[in-house]
Design a protein around this motif. Structure first.
Motif, PDB file in Angstrom:
ATOM      1  N   ARG A 171      40.996  29.311  -0.579  1.00 33.12           N
ATOM      2  CA  ARG A 171      40.064  28.747  -1.548  1.00 33.12           C
ATOM      3  C   ARG A 171      40.361  29.280  -2.948  1.00 33.12           C
ATOM      4  NH1 ARG A 171      34.586  27.355  -2.031  1.00 33.12           N
ATOM      5  NH2 ARG A 171      34.160  27.085  -4.262  1.00 33.12           N
ATOM      6  N   LEU A 172      40.538  30.592  -3.072  1.00 30.11           N
ATOM      7  CA  LEU A 172      40.806  31.171  -4.384  1.00 30.11           C
ATOM      8  C   LEU A 172      42.158  30.712  -4.925  1.00 30.11           C
ATOM      9  CD1 LEU A 172      39.436  34.814  -4.040  1.00 30.11           C
ATOM     10  CD2 LEU A 172      38.309  32.790  -4.996  1.00 30.11           C
ATOM     11  N   ALA A 218      34.222  34.162  -8.499  1.00 28.47           N
ATOM     12  CA  ALA A 218      34.102  35.076  -7.346  1.00 28.47           C
ATOM     13  C   ALA A 218      34.040  36.548  -7.701  1.00 28.47           C
ATOM     14  CB  ALA A 218      35.226  34.831  -6.327  1.00 28.47           C
ATOM     15  N   TYR A 235      40.913  39.432  -2.980  1.00 33.70           N
ATOM     16  CA  TYR A 235      40.168  40.249  -2.014  1.00 33.70           C
ATOM     17  C   TYR A 235      41.085  40.698  -0.869  1.00 33.70           C
ATOM     18  CZ  TYR A 235      35.568  39.287  -4.081  1.00 33.70           C
ATOM     19  OH  TYR A 235      34.479  39.227  -4.925  1.00 33.70           O
ATOM     20  N   PRO A 258      34.514  41.068   0.528  1.00 38.37           N
ATOM     21  CA  PRO A 258      33.780  39.804   0.555  1.00 38.37           C
ATOM     22  C   PRO A 258      32.701  39.712   1.626  1.00 38.37           C
ATOM     23  CG  PRO A 258      35.898  39.523   1.616  1.00 38.37           C
ATOM     24  CD  PRO A 258      35.884  40.926   1.068  1.00 38.37           C
ATOM     25  N   ASN A 269      28.267  34.725  -2.195  1.00 35.51           N
ATOM     26  CA  ASN A 269      28.757  35.304  -3.438  1.00 35.51           C
ATOM     27  C   ASN A 269      28.200  34.456  -4.591  1.00 35.51           C
ATOM     28  OD1 ASN A 269      30.380  35.761  -5.781  1.00 35.51           O
ATOM     29  ND2 ASN A 269      32.108  36.423  -4.538  1.00 35.51           N
ATOM     30  N   TYR A 306      30.188  32.457   1.892  1.00 38.57           N
ATOM     31  CA  TYR A 306      30.602  33.706   1.285  1.00 38.57           C
ATOM     32  C   TYR A 306      29.443  34.540   0.759  1.00 38.57           C
ATOM     33  CZ  TYR A 306      34.923  30.966   1.229  1.00 38.57           C
ATOM     34  OH  TYR A 306      35.989  30.202   1.586  1.00 38.57           O
ATOM     35  N   TYR A 355      38.711  29.530   4.555  1.00 37.84           N
ATOM     36  CA  TYR A 355      39.285  30.872   4.406  1.00 37.84           C
ATOM     37  C   TYR A 355      39.401  31.208   2.921  1.00 37.84           C
ATOM     38  CZ  TYR A 355      42.295  34.850   5.683  1.00 37.84           C
ATOM     39  OH  TYR A 355      42.836  36.108   5.875  1.00 37.84           O
ATOM     40  N   LEU A 356      38.776  32.301   2.513  1.00 39.05           N
ATOM     41  CA  LEU A 356      38.649  32.654   1.104  1.00 39.05           C
ATOM     42  C   LEU A 356      39.983  32.736   0.352  1.00 39.05           C
ATOM     43  CD1 LEU A 356      36.804  33.464  -1.246  1.00 39.05           C
ATOM     44  CD2 LEU A 356      36.916  35.830  -0.429  1.00 39.05           C
ATOM     45  N   PHE A 404      35.613  36.835   5.131  1.00 42.40           N
ATOM     46  CA  PHE A 404      36.632  36.019   4.482  1.00 42.40           C
ATOM     47  C   PHE A 404      36.449  34.533   4.790  1.00 42.40           C
ATOM     48  CE2 PHE A 404      38.882  40.037   3.894  1.00 42.40           C
ATOM     49  CZ  PHE A 404      39.474  39.839   2.654  1.00 42.40           C
ATOM     50  N   ASP A 419      29.819  28.179  -1.811  1.00 42.32           N
ATOM     51  CA  ASP A 419      30.333  28.159  -0.447  1.00 42.32           C
ATOM     52  C   ASP A 419      31.149  26.893  -0.219  1.00 42.32           C
ATOM     53  OD1 ASP A 419      29.110  30.557   0.178  1.00 42.32           O
ATOM     54  OD2 ASP A 419      27.307  29.606   0.982  1.00 42.32           O
ATOM     55  N   SER A 427      33.814  31.141   4.825  1.00 38.71           N
ATOM     56  CA  SER A 427      32.590  30.583   4.272  1.00 38.71           C
ATOM     57  C   SER A 427      31.537  30.434   5.372  1.00 38.71           C
ATOM     58  CB  SER A 427      32.895  29.217   3.650  1.00 38.71           C
ATOM     59  OG  SER A 427      31.768  28.683   3.027  1.00 38.71           O
TER      60      SER A 427
END
Length: 491
Positions: A207-208, A176, A235, A183, A192, A190, A203-204, A186, A197, A188
Motif C-alpha cells: 500500500r505504501l 502514515a 515500517y 504498525p 492509523n 491499520y 498488506y501495508l 501489517f 484503511d 488492514s
C-alpha cells in the motif's frame, strides 16, 4: 538531442559524433545535469540488519532490486546509525545532530520510559525528550524553504501528539506517519489516523509503495517545475513479523532447498542469546516485499523521466533483531544486533545513487566510515542549500566522496545510556580509524577492538594497549561533555 543533425559534427572531421558524445558524457552533460536542483528520495528501512541484503552477503534473503541499486550507485561498507535503536537515529537524520546532544536529547526510542519496567536494573536511565522539538530545523524544513515539495511516507515515531508529526516538521504531505513505532498489524485495518484503511487484508508495504508511486505521478503532473524531497520511511521489517502466506511459502521452500535449519541457532554473548543463522521464512518474505516496493519506485522514477536528476539514498535505522523473543535474523559476522553498540547494532547497509556524481564510478564500494548525522549536510550540499547561521551539524557532507575525493579523518561517537529490550546495557563508543572503544557504565570497563582485522569484535585488546584506551576514553568523555549528553546514574 544527438539524434538530430545540427551540422555541428561537420566541424569535427574524422571525429564527428564520437567526440561529441564523449564530451557530453565526460563532463559537459554531467555539469548540465548537476546544475539543476536534484530530486531526493530517502529510503529508510526499519530494523534491517547489515547482512540482510544479497549484495551484503545474505545467502537466504532475496533483494535483487536493492542489489541492482547498489550496482548503479555507491555502496558504503562502514556506514553507521547514530544509535542502536530507532527514534534517535531518525532524529539524527532529520537534524544532522547527534541525538544525544542536549538540543535533541533523544538517546532512546520514544515510549521506552512509559512501556518498559526497569525497576530491577542496576542503574537509573536518564530522561529523554518525548518528541523532536519544533525549534530544531529539519531536513524537510530546509529543503521546503528552498523551493522543494516535501513528502513523508511511513514510520515517524518522533512525537506522541500530532503537533510533532511530519506535517508540522516541514512536510507538505504526510502518509502514515504518527506516534507509533510499529504498525500494530501489517494488514488492514491499520488503525492509523494518517492513512485510510484499505480492503481487509491489504498488506501495508505494498500500500505504501503505491502511495509513493502516486505521489511521484502527482508531482510530475502538477508540480514538475519544482524539485521534490520524498522521505520513504518504511515500517518493514520491524515487528510484528508478518507477511502474506503465499510469500512465506516461497521462502519455506527456498529454505528447504538450501538445506537451512528452520529453527533459530543461538550463541550466548554477555548472558544474552544472539541468533547466528538466517532462516526465518516470514522475515525473508518481509524483506522481499520491501525490496519489490523499492524496485517499483525506481521504475516509476525512470518511467516519469525523473531518474537522471534524482538522488536516491537507502539506509536502515539500526541493526537487525537477533535477540530471542524478537530474534528473526543474524548480523554475523558482526557482533550483536539492535539495542547494542557492538557493530551488529549500529552498522547499516547504505547505498547512494545520484547519476551526476555516481554514474562515472557506479558499483563502487566505499570503506570510509560514515554516520547518519552526515545525511542532512550531504543533501544540503548536493542541493546547494545553505544552512542557517545558527544551525549546527554533528555530521559532514559526503558529497566529496561521491565524487571520489578525499575525506577528512575524524572520530565517530555513539551514546546509549539505556537498557534495551534486546539485552543491551548502558554504553558509549568511539571509532577512530580502525580502532573502536566501548565504555560500559555498569562495570566501568572498556573494550577495544581493531575493526579492520577484527570486524566481529571478538578480541578485546584493551589490556594490551592501555595508552590508546586512555586516549580514546578521554576523547569520548570530552565529546559527551561538549554536547552536554546525559548519563546513567547509580541507584
Amino acid at each position: 538531442m544527438l539524434k538530430h543533425n545540427t551540422g555541428f559534427s561537420d566541424y569535427l572531421p574524422g571525429i564527428g559524433l564520437t567526440l561529441l558524445v564523449f564530451l557530453f558524457s565526460s563532463g559537459l552533460f554531467a555539469q548540465e545535469r548537476e546544475s539543476k536542483s536534484p530530486n531526493i528520495v530517502f529510503i529508510l528501512v526499519d530494523d534491517l540488519g547489515w547482512k540482510d541484503l544479497g549484495i551484503q552477503g545474505s545467502r537466504y534473503y532475496l533483494t535483487p532490486e536493492i542489489d541492482e541499486l547498489a550496482e548503479d550507485g555507491v555502496r558504503f561498507t562502514n556506514a553507521y546509525a547514530a544509535n542502536p535503536v530507532c527514534s534517535p537515529t531518525r532524529a539524527s537524520i532529520l537534524t544532522g545532530m547527534d541525538p544525544a546532544h542536549h538540543k535533541v536529547n533523544i538517546s532512546n526510542w520514544i515510549g521506552a520510559q512509559e512501556y518498559e519496567d526497569r525497576s530491577d536494573d542496576k542503574m537509573l536511565q536518564p530522561q529523554i525528550a518525548d518528541h523532536l522539538a519544533l525549534e530544531r530545523i529539519t531536513m524537510a524544513e530546509s529543503l521546503k524553504a528552498n523551493g522543494y515539495s516535501t513528502y513523508f511516507i511511513g514510520k515517524w515515531h518522533l512525537g506522541h501528539t500530532e503537533e510533532y508529526w511530519p506535517e508540522n516538521q516541514g512536510f507538505d504531505k504526510n502518509i502514515a506517519g504518527w506516534s507509533k513505532g510499529n504498525p500494530g498489524s501489517f494488514f488492514s485495518p491499520y488503525n492509523n489516523p494518517r492513512i485510510e484503511d484499505g480492503p481487509e487484508g491489504e498488506y501495508l508495504p505494498f500500500r505504501l509503495g503505491r502511495e509513493a508511486n502516486s505521489l511521484l505521478e502527482e508531482h510530475r503532473k502538477e508540480r514538475s517545475d519544482k524539485p521534490f524531497f520524498m522521505y520513504f520511511s518504511m515500517y518493514n521489517v520491524h515487528t510484528p513479523i508478518e507477511a502474506p502466506e503465499n510469500l512465506i511459502d516461497v521462502f519455506r521452500n527456498r529454505r528447504e532447498k538450501l538445506g537451512l535449519n528452520q529453527d533459530g541457532i543461538y550463541e550466548i554473548d554477555k548472558g544474552v542469546k544472539n541468533r547466528t543463522n538466517q532462516s526465518d521464512a516470514t522475515y525473508a518474505a518481509m524483506i522481499w516485499a520491501m525490496d519489490s516496493v523499492i524496485g517499483s519506485l525506481m521504475r516509476k522514477l525512470e518511467e516519469l523521466g525523473l531518474e537522471e536528476n534524482t538522488m536516491v539514498v537507502f539506509f536502515s535505522d539500526n541493526g537487525g533483531l537477533s535477540a530471542p523473543g524478537y530474534g528473526v535474523t543474524s548480523n554475523k559476522p558482526l557482533r550483536g544486533g539492535k539495542g547494542w553498540v557492538y557493530e551488529g547494532g549500529i552498522r547499516e547497509p547504505l547505498i547512494i545513487k545520484y547519476p551526476p556524481l555516481t554514474d562515472g564510478d557506479s558499483n563502487r564500494v566505499v570503506e570510509y566510515p560514515v554516520i547518519s548525522n552526515d545525511f542532512f549536510p550531504t543533501l544540503l550540499d548536493v542541493s546547494r542549500v545553505e544552512k542557517k547561521p545558527d544551525q549546527s551539524f554533528s555530521g559532514i557532507s559526503l558529497k566529496p566522496i561521491l565524487s571520489s575525493e578525499e575525506m577528512p579523518d575524524r572520530n565517530l561517537y555513539w551514546h546509549y545510556p539505556h537498557y534495551s529490550p534486546q539485552g543491551g546495557k548502558p554504553a558509549s563508543a568511539i571509532r577512530n580509524g580502525p580502532w573502536k572503544l566501548i565504555h560500559f557504565y555498569e562495570s566501568g570497563e572498556n573494550e577495544l577492538y581493531n575493526l579492520k582485522s577484527d570486524p566481529s569484535e571478538s578480541t578485546n585488546l584493551a589490556s594490551l594497549k592501555p595508552e590508546l584506551v586512555s586516549k580514546l576514553e578521554g576523547d569520548l568523555m570530552q565529546y559527551l561533555k561538549d554536547i552536554k549528553a546525559q548519563f546513567p546514574k547509580e541507584k
